[in-house]
Design an enzyme around this catalytic site. Structure first.
Site, mmCIF file in Angstrom:
data_model
loop_
_atom_site.group_PDB
_atom_site.id
_atom_site.type_symbol
_atom_site.label_atom_id
_atom_site.label_comp_id
_atom_site.label_asym_id
_atom_site.label_seq_id
_atom_site.Cartn_x
_atom_site.Cartn_y
_atom_site.Cartn_z
ATOM 1 N N ALA A 191 0.818 -1.214 0.000
ATOM 2 C CA ALA A 191 0.000 0.000 0.000
ATOM 3 C C ALA A 191 0.853 1.267 0.000
ATOM 4 C CB ALA A 191 -0.936 -0.001 1.202
ATOM 5 N N THR A 192 2.075 1.175 0.519
ATOM 6 C CA THR A 192 2.955 2.354 0.459
ATOM 7 C C THR A 192 3.162 2.754 -0.997
ATOM 8 O OG1 THR A 192 4.044 1.771 2.527
ATOM 9 C CG2 THR A 192 5.280 3.202 1.032
ATOM 10 N N SER A 203 -3.421 -3.745 0.761
ATOM 11 C CA SER A 203 -2.185 -4.444 1.109
ATOM 12 C C SER A 203 -2.520 -5.864 1.555
ATOM 13 C CB SER A 203 -1.500 -3.684 2.239
ATOM 14 O OG SER A 203 -0.313 -4.344 2.615
ATOM 15 N N GLN A 240 -6.803 -0.918 6.143
ATOM 16 C CA GLN A 240 -7.244 -1.499 7.424
ATOM 17 C C GLN A 240 -8.709 -1.932 7.415
ATOM 18 O OE1 GLN A 240 -5.272 -2.327 9.844
ATOM 19 N NE2 GLN A 240 -3.416 -1.153 9.435
ATOM 20 N N THR A 276 8.245 -7.335 -13.513
ATOM 21 C CA THR A 276 7.654 -8.666 -13.656
ATOM 22 C C THR A 276 6.716 -8.941 -12.485
ATOM 23 O OG1 THR A 276 9.660 -9.368 -14.764
ATOM 24 C CG2 THR A 276 8.210 -11.120 -13.925
ATOM 25 N N HIS A 317 -0.612 -8.063 3.330
ATOM 26 C CA HIS A 317 -0.138 -8.600 4.616
ATOM 27 C C HIS A 317 -0.996 -8.189 5.813
ATOM 28 C CE1 HIS A 317 2.155 -5.169 6.546
ATOM 29 N NE2 HIS A 317 2.159 -4.714 5.315
ATOM 30 N N ASN A 375 -5.494 3.310 11.248
ATOM 31 C CA ASN A 375 -4.704 2.181 11.753
ATOM 32 C C ASN A 375 -4.412 2.267 13.252
ATOM 33 O OD1 ASN A 375 -3.246 4.343 10.318
ATOM 34 N ND2 ASN A 375 -1.432 3.419 11.225
ATOM 35 N N CYS A 429 4.500 1.658 12.421
ATOM 36 C CA CYS A 429 5.341 2.532 11.595
ATOM 37 C C CYS A 429 6.012 3.601 12.443
ATOM 38 C CB CYS A 429 4.517 3.235 10.527
ATOM 39 S SG CYS A 429 3.497 2.101 9.640
HETATM 40 N N1 PLP Z 1 -1.914 2.519 5.002
HETATM 41 C C1 PLP Z 1 -2.275 2.103 6.218
HETATM 42 C C2 PLP Z 1 -3.535 2.620 6.820
HETATM 43 C C3 PLP Z 1 -1.504 1.177 6.917
HETATM 44 O O1 PLP Z 1 -1.887 0.757 8.121
HETATM 45 C C4 PLP Z 1 -0.315 0.694 6.303
HETATM 46 C C5 PLP Z 1 0.571 -0.243 7.022
HETATM 47 O O2 PLP Z 1 0.854 -0.096 8.197
HETATM 48 C C6 PLP Z 1 0.035 1.157 5.032
HETATM 49 C C7 PLP Z 1 -0.791 2.074 4.410
HETATM 50 C C8 PLP Z 1 1.279 0.679 4.323
HETATM 51 O O3 PLP Z 1 1.062 -0.616 3.840
HETATM 52 P P1 PLP Z 1 2.277 -1.522 3.310
HETATM 53 O O4 PLP Z 1 2.926 -2.088 4.516
HETATM 54 O O5 PLP Z 1 1.613 -2.567 2.464
HETATM 55 O O6 PLP Z 1 3.180 -0.666 2.509
#
Ligand code: PLP
Length: 369
Positions: free
Chosen positions: A68-69, A198, A180, A236, A200, A150, A317
């Site tokens: 997601a980043t 995301s 989330q 890829t 994970h 989050n 984070c």
């Molecule tokens: N956005 C939110 C709300 C998140 O909680 C997170 C991860 O902590 C992310 C984005 C980033 O996701 P990723 O770890 O897949 O880059």
């Protein structure tokens, strides 16, 4: 071991591990290859897109990313770059994840008018969505709001925002960081032109995410190269991780009732302890943030860890640093220093919640001054 830090990351489902390893072993072709191995890999890609779109209940395209980043960065660099005359204002919230907040800081430094809407405090009118909508005008390029916060679990009705924004300015793009909420909340409150996901966080593997794009949404790619995924995201495609992502989406059960019951149980157990205050409100039931007054988060975290109970002091984070997000929700610095975030998974049981409450009570007896 009791793992209650599922907003940070999750244990991959067994079915996900199997899907990933099966694909690594047997389906290692390159989706761009013209031979049969490539065709098989491409089929995994297509099926995975269909599974994710089905869960979202939306038509459009899915672009696979590294997480997601990357999805958030793609939107926040790619939309302004492709729509230089699309408006100068970007409306967002004051409690975004850093992968949205930091690119927006950069846009602000280059002259964009970034308007941050703060959440309502617990005892204020719950008019958050309306305040976001009120900030949108004919010069608004984009609205970027998260679905579920989050740290506190605060839920935004993105469908309400989307519908109103499109009436005010049909050209405004609506982006939602849905990391989330995906698979945890019913998709009916999720609506956007661009959605970041995301794997994970839903028992998939780290290193794979997705960006949903409504049909016709144009943006500049973040990565240039071999032109995979329609040229929008070169590189890829990691078929094994993508197969695991789709399997996670398929396997995530409906936990609406379960999370509501566990949340209620946790609140009831913790309410019996002296000096526990709740920081979450209007929240997704799988996330509960509270402060244990008189015991700093770090101390409680390590006390629980010694008993093999894993929780978070806030968002992973921010690595122990106060992120400032709790302050936005009206939590004092003193309470933020003592904040604990519990986040559940489909395998969280009542016993886990009870054991956590007992150990927090023990921790209070040991450490409270
Ligand atoms: N956005 C939110 C709300 C998140 O909680 C997170 C991860 O902590 C992310 C984005 C980033 O996701 P990723 O770890 O897949 O880059």
């Amino acid at each position: 071991m009791i793992y209650l830090d599922n907003s940070a990351t999750t244990r991959p489902f067994d079915s996900v591990i199997k899907a990933v390893s099966d694909n690594m072993a047997e389906n290692f072709g390159n989706a761009s290859s013209l031979h049969g191995m490539g065709v098989r890999a491409e089929k995994v890609l297509k099926d995975a897109k269909a599974v994710i779109l089905g869960k979202l209940g939306l038509d459009g395209n899915i672009i696979f990313t590294s997480g997601a980043t990357e999805s958030n960065n793609t939107v926040l660099s790619g939309i302004p770059a492709a729509h230089r005359h699309g408006g100068n204002r970007i409306v967002t919230t004051s409690f975004e994840h850093p992968s949205v907040a930091k690119p927006l800081e950069k846009l602000s430094a280059t002259g964009y008018d970034v308007v941050k809407i703060r959440p309502p405090k617990r005892d204020e009118p719950q008019d958050f969505e309306q305040r976001v909508i009120n900030a949108v005008d004919g010069n608004t390029l984009m609205v970027s709001v998260m679905w579920v916060n989050n740290e506190t679990g605060f839920i935004t009705d993105t469908a309400k925002i989307y519908n109103a924004v499109k009436r005010i300015n049909p050209k405004t793009f609506v982006h939602v960081d849905a990391v989330q909420g995906f698979c945890k909340l019913p998709a009916k409150t999720l609506r956007a032109d661009l959605i970041s996901l995301s794997a994970h966080k839903i028992h998939g593997i780290k290193g794979i995410g997705a960006l949903y794009c409504a049909k016709g949404t144009r943006f500049e790619p973040l990565l240039y190269g071999g032109g995979q995924q329609g040229g929008i995201r070169s590189g890829t495609e990691p078929i094994d991780l993508i197969a695991g992502f789709a399997e996670a989406v398929r396997s995530y059960p409906d936990c609406t009732e379960k999370y509501a019951e566990l949340n209620e149980r946790l609140i009831s157990r913790l309410s019996q302890l002296d000096g526990v205050v709740f920081n979450s409100y209007g929240n997704a039931k799988n996330i509960l943030n509270f402060s244990v007054r008189g015991v700093r988060s770090e101390i409680m975290l390590h006390f629980l860890e010694e008993r093999e109970i894993y929780v978070s002091s806030g968002s992973a984070c921010s690595k122990g640093k106060t992120s400032g997000v709790l302050a936005e929700f009206g939590v004092s610095d003193k309470d933020a220093d003592c904040a604990i975030r519990v986040s559940m998974s489909p395998s969280t049981a009542e016993n886990d919640i009870d054991a956590l409450a007992v150990e927090i009570s023990n921790g209070i007896k040991r450490f409270r001054r």
